[in-house]
Design a protein around this motif. Structure first.
Motif, PDB file in Angstrom:
ATOM      1  N   ASN A   4     -11.237   2.107  -8.569  1.00 55.51           N
ATOM      2  CA  ASN A   4     -10.463   1.001  -7.425  1.00 55.51           C
ATOM      3  C   ASN A   4      -8.988   1.449  -6.886  1.00 55.51           C
ATOM      4  O   ASN A   4      -8.749   1.071  -5.503  1.00 55.51           O
ATOM      5  CB  ASN A   4      -9.492   0.192  -8.924  1.00 55.51           C
ATOM      6  N   GLU A   5      -8.454   2.661  -7.739  1.00 54.05           N
ATOM      7  CA  GLU A   5      -7.501   3.112  -6.702  1.00 54.05           C
ATOM      8  C   GLU A   5      -7.582   3.513  -4.622  1.00 54.05           C
ATOM      9  O   GLU A   5      -7.189   3.318  -4.681  1.00 54.05           O
ATOM     10  CB  GLU A   5      -6.957   4.022  -7.498  1.00 54.05           C
ATOM     11  N   ALA A   6      -8.742   4.314  -4.920  1.00 56.38           N
ATOM     12  CA  ALA A   6      -9.228   4.691  -3.488  1.00 56.38           C
ATOM     13  C   ALA A   6      -9.852   3.911  -3.006  1.00 56.38           C
ATOM     14  O   ALA A   6      -9.589   3.982  -2.194  1.00 56.38           O
ATOM     15  CB  ALA A   6     -10.576   6.031  -4.134  1.00 56.38           C
ATOM     16  N   VAL A   7     -10.484   1.962  -3.669  1.00 61.97           N
ATOM     17  CA  VAL A   7     -10.897   1.306  -2.637  1.00 61.97           C
ATOM     18  C   VAL A   7      -9.752   1.005  -2.582  1.00 61.97           C
ATOM     19  O   VAL A   7      -9.708   0.792  -1.213  1.00 61.97           O
ATOM     20  CB  VAL A   7     -11.962   0.373  -3.638  1.00 61.97           C
ATOM     21  N   ARG A   8      -8.493   0.384  -3.149  1.00 65.93           N
ATOM     22  CA  ARG A   8      -7.481   0.022  -2.418  1.00 65.93           C
ATOM     23  C   ARG A   8      -7.180   0.858  -1.375  1.00 65.93           C
ATOM     24  O   ARG A   8      -6.437   0.389  -0.772  1.00 65.93           O
ATOM     25  CB  ARG A   8      -6.590  -0.039  -3.428  1.00 65.93           C
ATOM     26  N   ALA A   9      -6.349   2.146  -1.813  1.00 68.84           N
ATOM     27  CA  ALA A   9      -6.053   3.019  -0.133  1.00 68.84           C
ATOM     28  C   ALA A   9      -7.286   3.227   0.918  1.00 68.84           C
ATOM     29  O   ALA A   9      -6.779   2.973   1.968  1.00 68.84           O
ATOM     30  CB  ALA A   9      -6.096   4.681  -1.312  1.00 68.84           C
ATOM     31  N   ALA A  10      -8.041   3.220   0.777  1.00 66.61           N
ATOM     32  CA  ALA A  10      -9.328   2.710   2.227  1.00 66.61           C
ATOM     33  C   ALA A  10      -9.363   1.263   1.920  1.00 66.61           C
ATOM     34  O   ALA A  10      -8.874   1.436   3.642  1.00 66.61           O
ATOM     35  CB  ALA A  10     -10.415   3.144   1.444  1.00 66.61           C
ATOM     36  N   THR A  11      -9.402   0.747   1.726  1.00 65.28           N
ATOM     37  CA  THR A  11      -9.027  -0.395   2.553  1.00 65.28           C
ATOM     38  C   THR A  11      -7.756  -0.700   3.220  1.00 65.28           C
ATOM     39  O   THR A  11      -7.422  -1.007   4.483  1.00 65.28           O
ATOM     40  CB  THR A  11      -8.531  -1.842   1.000  1.00 65.28           C
ATOM     41  N   GLU A  12      -6.083   0.030   2.175  1.00 71.07           N
ATOM     42  CA  GLU A  12      -5.199  -0.316   3.417  1.00 71.07           C
ATOM     43  C   GLU A  12      -5.069   0.639   4.690  1.00 71.07           C
ATOM     44  O   GLU A  12      -4.580   0.304   5.884  1.00 71.07           O
ATOM     45  CB  GLU A  12      -4.388   0.235   2.114  1.00 71.07           C
ATOM     46  N   GLN A  13      -6.101   1.285   4.700  1.00 73.16           N
ATOM     47  CA  GLN A  13      -5.716   2.572   5.701  1.00 73.16           C
ATOM     48  C   GLN A  13      -6.632   1.451   6.177  1.00 73.16           C
ATOM     49  O   GLN A  13      -6.568   2.035   7.745  1.00 73.16           O
ATOM     50  CB  GLN A  13      -6.640   4.218   5.258  1.00 73.16           C
ATOM     51  N   LEU A  14      -8.127   0.713   6.148  1.00 68.67           N
ATOM     52  CA  LEU A  14      -9.130   0.096   7.333  1.00 68.67           C
ATOM     53  C   LEU A  14      -7.674  -0.845   8.104  1.00 68.67           C
ATOM     54  O   LEU A  14      -7.897  -1.036   9.259  1.00 68.67           O
ATOM     55  CB  LEU A  14      -9.981  -0.149   6.651  1.00 68.67           C
ATOM     56  N   ALA A  15      -7.011  -1.843   7.190  1.00 67.55           N
ATOM     57  CA  ALA A  15      -6.655  -2.555   7.284  1.00 67.55           C
ATOM     58  C   ALA A  15      -5.297  -2.169   8.615  1.00 67.55           C
ATOM     59  O   ALA A  15      -5.083  -2.615   9.195  1.00 67.55           O
ATOM     60  CB  ALA A  15      -5.947  -3.454   6.209  1.00 67.55           C
ATOM     61  N   ALA A  16      -4.325  -1.373   8.554  1.00 64.83           N
ATOM     62  CA  ALA A  16      -3.480  -0.461   9.317  1.00 64.83           C
ATOM     63  C   ALA A  16      -4.341  -0.172  10.871  1.00 64.83           C
ATOM     64  O   ALA A  16      -4.333  -0.621  11.148  1.00 64.83           O
ATOM     65  CB  ALA A  16      -3.196   1.266   8.693  1.00 64.83           C
TER      66      ALA A  16
END
Length: 105
Positions: A4-16
């Motif tokens: 979940n933490e890796a998915v959250r980090a990837a999501t934040e990168q994509l959103a940025a």
């Protein structure tokens, strides 16, 4: 499999990345300009409401109400006659296409 933490980090990168994209920056600038008018906000709200009713009818396999079709056509003509609003609606479509491509990946 990602945690979940890796998915959250990837999501934040994509959103940025999306917020920094040319498509988003153009959309945001046009939205701010168009929405500064109360008349534009009201027309766009009614346009989106009518569009949603038409889409729901199509998804349900029902014929759209004639008055909704007429209203949508009139609102479309009115909104696309305004250069800023037309540019905003096109920018909105481009942003939707970009995010749609993400979900198709």
């Amino acid at each position: 499999m990602m945690d979940n933490e890796a998915v959250r980090a990837a999501t934040e990168q994509l959103a940025a990345a999306i917020r920094e994209s040319g498509e988003y920056l153009q959309y945001k600038a046009l939205k701010d300009a168009v929405m500064s008018s109360e008349a534009n906000r009201a027309l766009l709200k009614e346009y989106q409401r009518t569009q949603t009713r038409l889409q729901m009818a199509a998804v349900s396999g029902l014929d759209a109400a004639g008055e909704d079709v007429d209203r949508f056509n009139k609102l479309s003509a009115l909104l696309y006659a305004s250069g800023d609003v037309a540019q905003y609606l096109v920018a909105q479509l481009r942003l939707q296409q970009m995010t749609g491509e993400i979900f198709q990946s």
